[in-house]
Motif scaffolding. Structure first.
Motif, PDB file in Angstrom:
ATOM      1  N   LYS A 115       0.805  -1.220   0.000  1.00  0.00           N
ATOM      2  CA  LYS A 115       0.000   0.000   0.000  1.00  0.00           C
ATOM      3  C   LYS A 115       0.838   1.271   0.000  1.00  0.00           C
ATOM      4  CE  LYS A 115      -3.868  -2.007   2.619  1.00  0.00           C
ATOM      5  NZ  LYS A 115      -4.701  -1.848   3.838  1.00  0.00           N
ATOM      6  N   THR A 116       2.034   1.190   0.582  1.00  0.00           N
ATOM      7  CA  THR A 116       2.847   2.401   0.741  1.00  0.00           C
ATOM      8  C   THR A 116       4.328   2.024   0.741  1.00  0.00           C
ATOM      9  OG1 THR A 116       2.909   4.487   2.018  1.00  0.00           O
ATOM     10  CG2 THR A 116       3.062   2.439   3.267  1.00  0.00           C
ATOM     11  N   PRO A 117       5.226   2.938   0.390  1.00  0.00           N
ATOM     12  CA  PRO A 117       6.655   2.588   0.386  1.00  0.00           C
ATOM     13  C   PRO A 117       7.243   2.516   1.789  1.00  0.00           C
ATOM     14  CG  PRO A 117       6.351   4.880  -0.267  1.00  0.00           C
ATOM     15  CD  PRO A 117       4.981   4.294  -0.155  1.00  0.00           C
ATOM     16  N   LEU A 118       7.974   1.437   2.062  1.00  0.00           N
ATOM     17  CA  LEU A 118       8.673   1.238   3.323  1.00  0.00           C
ATOM     18  C   LEU A 118      10.150   1.025   3.029  1.00  0.00           C
ATOM     19  CD1 LEU A 118       5.667   0.228   3.906  1.00  0.00           C
ATOM     20  CD2 LEU A 118       6.687  -1.297   5.586  1.00  0.00           C
ATOM     21  N   CYS A 119      11.005   1.668   3.786  1.00  0.00           N
ATOM     22  CA  CYS A 119      12.437   1.380   3.731  1.00  0.00           C
ATOM     23  C   CYS A 119      12.825   0.822   5.085  1.00  0.00           C
ATOM     24  CB  CYS A 119      13.254   2.631   3.407  1.00  0.00           C
ATOM     25  SG  CYS A 119      15.028   2.303   3.227  1.00  0.00           S
ATOM     26  N   ILE A 120      13.187  -0.448   5.107  1.00  0.00           N
ATOM     27  CA  ILE A 120      13.474  -1.148   6.358  1.00  0.00           C
ATOM     28  C   ILE A 120      14.920  -1.623   6.349  1.00  0.00           C
ATOM     29  CG2 ILE A 120      12.781  -3.024   7.879  1.00  0.00           C
ATOM     30  CD1 ILE A 120      10.099  -3.079   6.455  1.00  0.00           C
ATOM     31  N   ALA A 121      15.634  -1.333   7.420  1.00  0.00           N
ATOM     32  CA  ALA A 121      17.019  -1.787   7.520  1.00  0.00           C
ATOM     33  C   ALA A 121      17.364  -2.034   8.976  1.00  0.00           C
ATOM     34  CB  ALA A 121      17.977  -0.763   6.922  1.00  0.00           C
ATOM     35  N   SER A 122      18.189  -3.030   9.222  1.00  0.00           N
ATOM     36  CA  SER A 122      18.679  -3.274  10.573  1.00  0.00           C
ATOM     37  C   SER A 122      19.717  -2.232  10.963  1.00  0.00           C
ATOM     38  CB  SER A 122      19.277  -4.673  10.668  1.00  0.00           C
ATOM     39  OG  SER A 122      20.338  -4.823   9.737  1.00  0.00           O
ATOM     40  N   ASN A 123      20.288  -1.568   9.973  1.00  0.00           N
ATOM     41  CA  ASN A 123      21.309  -0.555  10.228  1.00  0.00           C
ATOM     42  C   ASN A 123      21.340   0.403   9.038  1.00  0.00           C
ATOM     43  OD1 ASN A 123      23.959   0.770  10.509  1.00  0.00           O
ATOM     44  ND2 ASN A 123      24.300  -0.730  12.129  1.00  0.00           N
ATOM     45  N   PHE A 124      21.287   1.692   9.303  1.00  0.00           N
ATOM     46  CA  PHE A 124      21.233   2.682   8.235  1.00  0.00           C
ATOM     47  C   PHE A 124      22.575   3.363   7.969  1.00  0.00           C
ATOM     48  CE2 PHE A 124      16.701   2.230   8.779  1.00  0.00           C
ATOM     49  CZ  PHE A 124      16.221   2.429   7.487  1.00  0.00           C
ATOM     50  N   SER A 125      23.631   2.924   8.604  1.00  0.00           N
ATOM     51  CA  SER A 125      24.927   3.539   8.325  1.00  0.00           C
ATOM     52  C   SER A 125      25.449   3.074   6.972  1.00  0.00           C
ATOM     53  CB  SER A 125      25.944   3.215   9.418  1.00  0.00           C
ATOM     54  OG  SER A 125      26.549   1.966   9.197  1.00  0.00           O
ATOM     55  N   THR A 126      26.142   3.966   6.280  1.00  0.00           N
ATOM     56  CA  THR A 126      26.720   3.630   4.985  1.00  0.00           C
ATOM     57  C   THR A 126      27.742   2.509   5.130  1.00  0.00           C
ATOM     58  OG1 THR A 126      26.417   5.894   4.229  1.00  0.00           O
ATOM     59  CG2 THR A 126      27.995   4.548   3.016  1.00  0.00           C
ATOM     60  N   GLY A 127      28.554   2.578   6.183  1.00  0.00           N
ATOM     61  CA  GLY A 127      29.615   1.597   6.369  1.00  0.00           C
ATOM     62  C   GLY A 127      29.101   0.192   6.575  1.00  0.00           C
ATOM     63  N   VAL A 128      28.046   0.039   7.378  1.00  0.00           N
ATOM     64  CA  VAL A 128      27.507  -1.297   7.637  1.00  0.00           C
ATOM     65  C   VAL A 128      26.944  -1.904   6.362  1.00  0.00           C
ATOM     66  CG1 VAL A 128      25.544  -2.492   8.684  1.00  0.00           C
ATOM     67  CG2 VAL A 128      27.086  -1.150  10.106  1.00  0.00           C
ATOM     68  N   ASN A 129      26.272  -1.105   5.552  1.00  0.00           N
ATOM     69  CA  ASN A 129      25.709  -1.639   4.317  1.00  0.00           C
ATOM     70  C   ASN A 129      26.805  -2.003   3.322  1.00  0.00           C
ATOM     71  OD1 ASN A 129      22.538  -1.485   4.250  1.00  0.00           O
ATOM     72  ND2 ASN A 129      23.268   0.232   5.475  1.00  0.00           N
ATOM     73  N   LEU A 130      27.931  -1.304   3.375  1.00  0.00           N
ATOM     74  CA  LEU A 130      29.092  -1.724   2.595  1.00  0.00           C
ATOM     75  C   LEU A 130      29.609  -3.067   3.113  1.00  0.00           C
ATOM     76  CD1 LEU A 130      31.383  -1.333   0.562  1.00  0.00           C
ATOM     77  CD2 LEU A 130      32.539   0.096   2.279  1.00  0.00           C
ATOM     78  N   VAL A 131      29.615  -3.233   4.432  1.00  0.00           N
ATOM     79  CA  VAL A 131      30.067  -4.489   5.035  1.00  0.00           C
ATOM     80  C   VAL A 131      29.243  -5.671   4.534  1.00  0.00           C
ATOM     81  CG1 VAL A 131      30.052  -5.782   7.223  1.00  0.00           C
ATOM     82  CG2 VAL A 131      31.167  -3.553   7.104  1.00  0.00           C
ATOM     83  N   PHE A 132      27.935  -5.493   4.387  1.00  0.00           N
ATOM     84  CA  PHE A 132      27.107  -6.590   3.878  1.00  0.00           C
ATOM     85  C   PHE A 132      27.629  -7.087   2.527  1.00  0.00           C
ATOM     86  CE2 PHE A 132      23.318  -4.571   6.274  1.00  0.00           C
ATOM     87  CZ  PHE A 132      23.674  -5.227   7.442  1.00  0.00           C
ATOM     88  N   SER A 133      28.005  -6.142   1.660  1.00  0.00           N
ATOM     89  CA  SER A 133      28.541  -6.528   0.353  1.00  0.00           C
ATOM     90  C   SER A 133      29.894  -7.215   0.493  1.00  0.00           C
ATOM     91  CB  SER A 133      28.674  -5.291  -0.549  1.00  0.00           C
ATOM     92  OG  SER A 133      27.400  -4.757  -0.867  1.00  0.00           O
ATOM     93  N   LEU A 134      30.731  -6.740   1.389  1.00  0.00           N
ATOM     94  CA  LEU A 134      32.034  -7.367   1.614  1.00  0.00           C
ATOM     95  C   LEU A 134      31.878  -8.790   2.146  1.00  0.00           C
ATOM     96  CD1 LEU A 134      33.963  -4.378   3.257  1.00  0.00           C
ATOM     97  CD2 LEU A 134      34.093  -5.163   0.876  1.00  0.00           C
ATOM     98  N   LEU A 135      30.874  -8.996   2.983  1.00  0.00           N
ATOM     99  CA  LEU A 135      30.649 -10.329   3.536  1.00  0.00           C
ATOM    100  C   LEU A 135      30.211 -11.311   2.453  1.00  0.00           C
ATOM    101  CD1 LEU A 135      28.869  -9.499   6.915  1.00  0.00           C
ATOM    102  CD2 LEU A 135      31.253 -10.171   6.540  1.00  0.00           C
ATOM    103  N   GLU A 136      29.438 -10.835   1.504  1.00  0.00           N
ATOM    104  CA  GLU A 136      29.040 -11.709   0.399  1.00  0.00           C
ATOM    105  C   GLU A 136      30.262 -12.149  -0.410  1.00  0.00           C
ATOM    106  OE1 GLU A 136      26.193  -9.318  -1.611  1.00  0.00           O
ATOM    107  OE2 GLU A 136      24.573  -9.771  -0.195  1.00  0.00           O
ATOM    108  N   ILE A 137      31.197 -11.216  -0.624  1.00  0.00           N
ATOM    109  CA  ILE A 137      32.428 -11.562  -1.342  1.00  0.00           C
ATOM    110  C   ILE A 137      33.247 -12.567  -0.541  1.00  0.00           C
ATOM    111  CG2 ILE A 137      34.624 -10.681  -2.223  1.00  0.00           C
ATOM    112  CD1 ILE A 137      33.170  -8.011  -2.750  1.00  0.00           C
ATOM    113  N   ALA A 138      33.392 -12.304   0.767  1.00  0.00           N
ATOM    114  CA  ALA A 138      34.168 -13.210   1.622  1.00  0.00           C
ATOM    115  C   ALA A 138      33.543 -14.603   1.653  1.00  0.00           C
ATOM    116  CB  ALA A 138      34.270 -12.639   3.031  1.00  0.00           C
TER     117      ALA A 138
END
Length: 265
Positions: A115-138
Motif C-alpha cells: 500500500k505504501t513505500p517502506l524502507c526497512i534496515a537493521s542498520n542505516f549507516s553507509t559503512g555497515v551496508n558496505l560491510v554486507f557486500s564485503l561479507l558476500e564476497i568473503a
C-alpha cells in the motif's frame, strides 16, 4: 520542494540524533516530533530539547498526516506497526530502523508495503551496508572452507539480541552460501557442545557500558582468518543514513526497500 519529515520516539537517544540530522540537511524540514502519550516533555520545543536552540516545533503525541511526507521510526515493534498502519492509511512513506520483529510482524510489514513505500534496515549507516557486500564476497571466496562466527557488542540498554545488524550479516553470508540461517545459526555455546559443525554460523553477544555498536564477522580457516569489522562511534551515522533514506523514499511506488537499495549496492 522541501521534504517534511516526522520523527517518532523523538525524546529517545536515537530520536534526538534524528532531529539533529533532519535539521542539518538542506531541503529537509522537521514536520513533527512525536513522543509517547503522557510524556513529561509534551509541548517542549524539539530543537531546545536536543540542545540545538529553539526551532518552534513542539513535541506532540499524535501524528497528523498534513505535517509530514515521510516518517522515520526507530522505536519498538509494536509502536512501529501502529505507525506503519497510519502511514499506509494516509499514503505516507516510512523509514524503519526498529529491530526485533517476529515472523508474524514481518508478514504484516510485507502486506503494508503493498500500500505504501517502506524502507526497512537493521542498520542505516553507509559503512555497515558496505560491510554486507564485503561479507558476500568473503563468503563466496572462503565460506565453504571457513568456520564463520559473528560477534556484536552494544550498550547496556539494548533490549534485543543478537542485534538486527548481526542477524543481517548472518543472512548475507548464509544466502550467499545457499544455507538457511534459521537452521544453521548457533546462538551462544555452553557446556559439552561437541565438535563444531562447519555449516553453522555462530553468534556471540556482548552488552555493557555505552557501546554504540560494534560488529565483527570472522571467517576462520586452518592457518589463517579474515575478519570484517564495523565500529560505530556515534548514532549520528545511523541518523544521517535514515534521513538519506527518507529523501530517496519520497515519491517511490509502494514496496519494501532496503538501505542497500538507497545506496545502490
Amino acid at each position: 520542494m522541501t521534504l517534511k519529515v516526522a520523527v517518532t520516539g523523538a525524546s529517545g537517544r536515537m530520536g534526538r540524533f534524528l532531529i539533529e540530522a533532519v535539521q542539518a540537511v538542506e531541503g529537509v524540514e522537521l514536520g513533527a516530533a512525536i513522543v509517547r502519550p503522557g510524556s513529561s516533555l509534551l509541548g517542549a520545543d524539539s530543537g531546545e530539547m536536543c540542545g540545538l536552540g529553539r526551532n518552534g516545533l513542539v513535541l506532540s503525541s499524535e501524528l497528523d498526516p498534513s505535517s509530514f511526507d515521510v516518517l522515520i521510526d526507530f522505536t519498538s515493534p509494536e509502536a512501529t506497526l501502529a505507525n506503519v498502519h497510519f502511514c499506509a492509511e494516509h499514503g505516507k512513506g516510512i523509514v524503519i530502523g526498529t529491530t526485533g520483529f517476529t515472523a508474524e510482524q514481518k508478514a504484516y510489514l510485507d502486506a503494508a508495503a503493498e500500500k505504501t513505500p517502506l524502507c526497512i534496515a537493521s542498520n542505516f549507516s553507509t559503512g555497515v551496508n558496505l560491510v554486507f557486500s564485503l561479507l558476500e564476497i568473503a563468503a563466496q571466496v572462503m565460506g565453504d572452507e571457513a568456520d564463520i562466527e559473528i560477534v556484536e557488542a552494544h550498550h547496556r540498554h539494548k533490549v534485543d539480541a543478537p542485534s538486527g545488524t548481526a542477524l543481517s550479516m548472518g543472512e548475507a553470508i548464509a544466502d550467499t552460501l545457499g544455507r538457511d540461517l534459521e537452521k544453521v545459526a548457533v546462538y551462544g555455546r555452553e557446556g559439552q557442545t561437541g565438535a563444531r559443525d562447519r555449516d553453522t554460523i555462530g553468534f556471540a553477544t556482548v552488552r555493557g557500558g555505552d557501546v554504540v555498536g560494534e560488529h565483527t564477522a570472522m571467517f576462520l580457516c586452518d592457518g589463517e582468518r579474515v575478519e570484517v569489522t564495523h565500529k560505530a562511534s556515534s548514532r549520528m551515522a545511523f541518523a544521517r543514513g535514515a534521513v538519506r533514506a527518507a529523501q530517496w523514499l519520497h515519491g517511490r511506488a509502494p514496496g519494501k526497500y532496503s538501505m542497500r537499495d538507497v545506496l545502490e549496492i
